[in-house]
Every structure is written in C-alpha cells, then in structure tokens.
Scaffold this active site. Structure first.
Site, mmCIF file in Angstrom:
data_model
loop_
_atom_site.group_PDB
_atom_site.id
_atom_site.type_symbol
_atom_site.label_atom_id
_atom_site.label_comp_id
_atom_site.label_asym_id
_atom_site.label_seq_id
_atom_site.Cartn_x
_atom_site.Cartn_y
_atom_site.Cartn_z
ATOM 1 N N HIS A 5 0.941 -6.784 4.895
ATOM 2 C CA HIS A 5 2.251 -7.160 4.364
ATOM 3 C C HIS A 5 3.194 -7.510 5.512
ATOM 4 C CE1 HIS A 5 2.041 -6.760 0.081
ATOM 5 N NE2 HIS A 5 1.620 -5.504 0.107
ATOM 6 N N HIS A 14 -4.251 -3.224 4.172
ATOM 7 C CA HIS A 14 -3.418 -3.900 3.176
ATOM 8 C C HIS A 14 -1.937 -3.790 3.552
ATOM 9 C CE1 HIS A 14 -2.177 -4.980 -1.027
ATOM 10 N NE2 HIS A 14 -1.130 -4.245 -0.673
ATOM 11 N N GLU A 15 -1.495 -2.570 3.885
ATOM 12 C CA GLU A 15 -0.076 -2.372 4.188
ATOM 13 C C GLU A 15 0.331 -3.113 5.460
ATOM 14 O OE1 GLU A 15 1.613 -1.348 1.906
ATOM 15 O OE2 GLU A 15 0.106 -0.341 0.701
ATOM 16 N N HIS A 21 1.334 -7.439 -8.772
ATOM 17 C CA HIS A 21 0.068 -6.750 -8.528
ATOM 18 C C HIS A 21 -1.048 -7.314 -9.396
ATOM 19 C CE1 HIS A 21 3.191 -3.910 -7.220
ATOM 20 N NE2 HIS A 21 2.292 -3.512 -6.323
ATOM 21 N N GLU A 74 0.716 -10.365 -2.443
ATOM 22 C CA GLU A 74 -0.168 -9.234 -2.688
ATOM 23 C C GLU A 74 -1.623 -9.581 -2.403
ATOM 24 O OE1 GLU A 74 -0.121 -6.018 -3.436
ATOM 25 O OE2 GLU A 74 2.005 -6.069 -3.022
#
Length: 538
Positions: free
Chosen positions: A356, A352-353, A440, A376
């Site tokens: 980004h 996920h990170e 989020h 997101e």
C-alpha cells in the site's frame, strides 16, 4: 489508511464465522503455467537508480517543470511539482507530477510525462479536463465544510472524531474541476482501526464530492514462517529488532496500545521467539522479505525507492482483527486477532501492507471506486509475489490470501485469486456497477486477471493447492508465468497508472507496459489483451 479486511462484512458475519474480506492478496514471482523462460526484456526495463541519482533526477526535473508545463499545454496558472522520476534502459524518462492551480493543489490532477531519447513525448493524465475555475475565493465558510466532513464520518460510524482545518483545493477527480475544501476527520473505525477520512466538499454549494479513507487496511522462531534469519542491531549488551541492512526498519511492541510507537524489541542473546516476541519476529521477517522482493525482483529500494525503511508495530489494541498501513507514520500495524489468539503478521499480510505504501508513493490510486479496487489488488498481487519469492517451506507460495491467519475461524483463506467469488462477496469480472462495490471486493477482477495471466484458465494444482479458474467469455488462457505478470503490473503501476485509473485505463496501462518490456507483437502482449477480455474489460 488501508486495512486488510472489510469492516462492514466482518461486523455482519463475525457472529457466524468471523468472515472478513481481505485487503490482502498474493502474487508469485516464480514462473507459472508457461514456465516463462528468460525475459526477452526490451529497453523498457527500468534502471535502478541510487538514492543520490534519484534525488538529482527529481531536482533536475523540477528545474525544468515550468518548461514542461508549457510543452504539454497547461494553462498559465498551472504548475507542476515532481513526485518521482523513472529511467528506462532505452533512455526513456517517465516523470510523475502533481499539479497546482493558482497555488492550490489539484486533487485528481496528477500526470506522468514520458519522454523518449528521441525527444518524442506522451502524457498520461488522471483527468483530461482543463483545470480552470472562475475564482479561488470560496463562497462557503470552512466551518460548513467541517460540518459536512463530520456528517460523512458519522455515516461511517467513526468514533472519537476530530478534524484538521479544511484546506482549499481544486477537485478534479471527477467531472468538471471545481474549487473545494478537503477536510480530514481523524477517529476510530467500527472495528477499531484508526480512521483518517478525507472528505472533499464543494466550496460553493457545500455538497460532498468525494471521500476516501487514508488508513490502508492490510534467527527467530515465528508463528507462521518457522525458523527464520533476522537482521538485528547490537546496542550495548542487548540486541534490537533494527534492520541496518534495510533502511533501518524497526519493530515495536505496542503492548495492546493504540497510539505511539510502543517499545522497541530487545533481546539479550539474539535468539528471538516465544511469548510476545513471536509476533515481532513475524513482522520483522515480513518487512525484510518484502524489502528483498522489491529490490531483487523489481529493482526498488524501499517503499519510496529512497533506501529508507519504515517501521512495524505489533500487538495493537485488544482483540483487534486487522492490520493496516498508514502513510503518515510510514508504518505497518498488526492486531492480534479475535481473543488475541492469531496475530495478523503472516508474510503475505506484511507484504500487502507495505505494498500500500508503494502504491501511495507511485500511482497513489484513490481508495474509492474502481481505482480503490485496483489499489487493493495491487497489494494482493505483490503480497502473493513476495510469498512465492520467499520460498519458505512453512508458508509455501499460493494464490490464497491470508490463508495462515484463519481470520474466518474455519481454516479458509480471506480471498481466492483463481475465482474471487469463492469468498462469497468478491467479483470475478468487471461490470458497470463494480465501482459501487467495497474496494476489498472490487479488487476481485484484477486479482483474477493476475492469476489468469500468470497461470492460465482451467483446473490445475500448484504447490499442492488445487485451482480452477473460469473466464467471462469461456476462452482458454495460457499463462505467461508469475514473474512476467508481476513485472508487467509493477511497470504499469509505476509508469502509467494515475490516481484515477479505472479498469479500462488499467488495461491500457498494462498493455503499454507489456509493449515496453516484451514488444507490441509479443506473445506476452497478446496474452495481456486476451486476459483483460477474459474478465470482461475490453
């Protein structure tokens, strides 16, 4: 900077159950409900360029930038700056540009030019407004912009604030373009996450026009993935967590610090795990697996597609319940959770990170409003896809977000893709007020779209997990499989999305991507259209 959880909700509910919203959702790469057969990919499939080929393509496009600006009708004071070039198998070239006006950066002025082999050209723009301001001399002093930015940071309860000197820009992200200042306020968010708050102030009136957060929040023996293979580098008589196969990615121990890189992990016998090493093993494994997913499934070489690795930092802060990506350090950072008991280093968090970073390097979706929710969701989608790709028996693929890290304290995941509202805050469907929701939670409809497109509606069990996905219009959706859904979203992100893409534009972009990959009369195309309608995006 994007964190894995929502600060506001976490603070509100921590006393009860440490409930936090997930900035980290998961998407799979294996075939789903439709058990998709071999892709009938058309010439829209992206070609894999070597690092040298990509550099040459960008250089060539920049050489032609002035001519391109004239061909697409930009004004005499406007110039194009190339960010990326993508080439398709059918000869179509997609060139992504930033724009300047009279030497000033135009925020929200990015665009993508698509040129077919035949010479036919089309353009996707972040704004359709003409970029023109009567003067580039501000009537407002920079000090006033700084004051406005500090006021915005105070409203966010940012601590230990400091500011960079305001810079002049043209703001075109919404409404009529105006001369403005961009001020970056650094500090610490309420939950301990670093903050880099970008505040846009009208250079004539001092009115705040926009703000976004720049910090994106979300063989060894690991905490979550069991025994895993690690690529390390020997230096003298010791081994380092440096991955020479994947762009030199390094993993560091911050030792509860909050700045710098910390200490590079080393080991005498190359058998890792136990104590402080375990979180490092998880982070290093997560970075390697995410790299392999992007390369082997989507043809992307690293976060920026330039073959260069990022780095990871673990054991950040004390009792820090989050993880985040930061473009400036080009790194992932992980806290150890409440009471330093559950490091946030699970595979889907790592993916996920890193995702980004991929979004930042491509569409650069604004981290605010509907585009922020799509930002997101993109990380959630590719985080899930990576988890399915890994095929790790200790952390099997699922559509549950952050299920391994127990951030809620009761064994429940952070988010659910089949019905996002099960987390108590995320939205299942698009509505006119969605852009006013925390990013989020406004990611919910896009996550729901991905699940429906992959697996379809109704009740089913996948890898032992039960799902039951509804639709806004009570329609029945038959999924096309995770593999195709993943490739469609990636194609749309890298080719058609811009910084201001909202849900309506995401529908258009994914339909274009599907037409490129599978044809405009294909089952895939019809299913993408029906799935957007099923979450109330028409």
């Amino acid at each position: 900077m994007r964190s894995i959880t929502s600060t506001s909700r976490k603070n509100t509910l921590r006393a009860a159950a440490l409930v936090a919203s997930a900035a980290m959702v998961v998407v799979g790469v294996q075939s789903g409900a439709a058990n998709a057969s071999a892709d009938r990919a058309t010439g829209g499939q992206q070609l894999t360029l070597s690092a040298d080929q990509r550099v040459a393509a960008i250089k060539g496009a920049q050489t032609d930038a002035a001519a391109t600006a004239a061909k697409i009708g930009l004004g005499g004071k406007e110039k194009l700056v190339v960010r990326d070039v993508i080439k398709d198998a059918d000869g179509t070239v997609h060139t992504r540009y930033e724009r300047t006006f009279d030497g000033l950066p135009v925020l929200g002025g990015d665009l993508v030019v698509h040129e077919a082999k035949s010479g036919k050209r089309s353009v996707d723009k972040a704004t359709e407004a003409d970029i023109a301001v009567p003067t580039t001399t501000p009537s407002l002093a920079p000090a006033a912009a700084k004051k406005s930015a500090l006021s915005a940071a105070a409203e966010e309860k940012t601590a230990k604030t400091d500011t960079q000197a305001p810079r002049k820009v043209i703001w075109a992200g919404s409404g009529k373009p105006v001369l403005a200042y961009e001020t970056v306020v650094t500090g610490v968010q309420k939950d301990g996450t670093p903050s880099k708050l970008h505040v846009i102030t009208d250079a004539a009136t001092g009115k705040k026009l926009f703000q976004r957060e720049g910090v994106h929040t979300g063989t060894g023996t690991s905490t979550y993935s069991g025994k895993v293979d690690l690529t390390t580098t020997k230096s003298g008589s010791t081994f380092q967590l440096t991955d020479g196969v994947r762009g030199g990615h390094k993993t560091y121990d911050l030792n509860q610090g909050t700045s710098g890189t910390g200490t590079l992990y080393t080991d005498a016998d190359d058998i890792w795990g136990g104590g402080r090493q375990t979180a490092g093993v998880d982070a290093h494994y997560g970075a390697a697996t995410t790299w392999d997913f992007y390369k082997n499934v989507l043809g992307r070489s690293g976060i920026k597609n330039d073959g260069k690795g990022a780095y990871s930092r673990v054991h950040y802060g004390n009792g820090y319940v989050n993880a985040f990506w930061d473009d400036e350090c080009f790194c992932m950072t992980y806290g150890d959770g409440e009471n330093n008991a559950n490091p946030l280093t699970a595979l889907d968090v790592a993916a996920h990170e890193m995702s980004h970073g991929v979004t930042s390097a491509t569409a650069n979706l604004n981290y605010s409003g509907e585009s922020g929710g799509l930002n997101e969701a993109t990380s959630d989608i590719f985080g899930t896809a990576t988890e399915f790709y890994a095929n790790n028996s200790s952390d099997t693929g699922d559509y549950l977000i952050g299920e391994e890290i127990n951030i809620n304290g009761d064994g429940t995941p952070l988010r659910y893709m089949d019905k996002p509202s099960k987390d108590g805050a995320s939205k299942d469907y698009w509505s006119s007020g969605l852009g006013n929701t925390d990013v989020h939670y406004s990611s919910g409809p896009a996550n729901h779209f991905f699940y429906l497109l992959s697996e379809g509606s109704g009740a089913k069990t996948i890898n032992g997990v039960s799902y039951n996905s509804p639709t806004y219009n009570n329609s029945k959706i038959t999924g096309i499989g995770r593999d195709k859904a993943t490739k469609i979203w990636y194609k749309a992100l890298t080719t058609y999305f811009t910084s201001t893409t909202n849900y309506k534009a995401a529908r258009a972009g994914t339909l274009k991507a599907t037409a490129d990959l599978y044809g405009a009369t294909s089952t895939e195309y019809k299913t993408v259209a029906a799935t957007w309608t099923a979450i109330n995006v028409k």
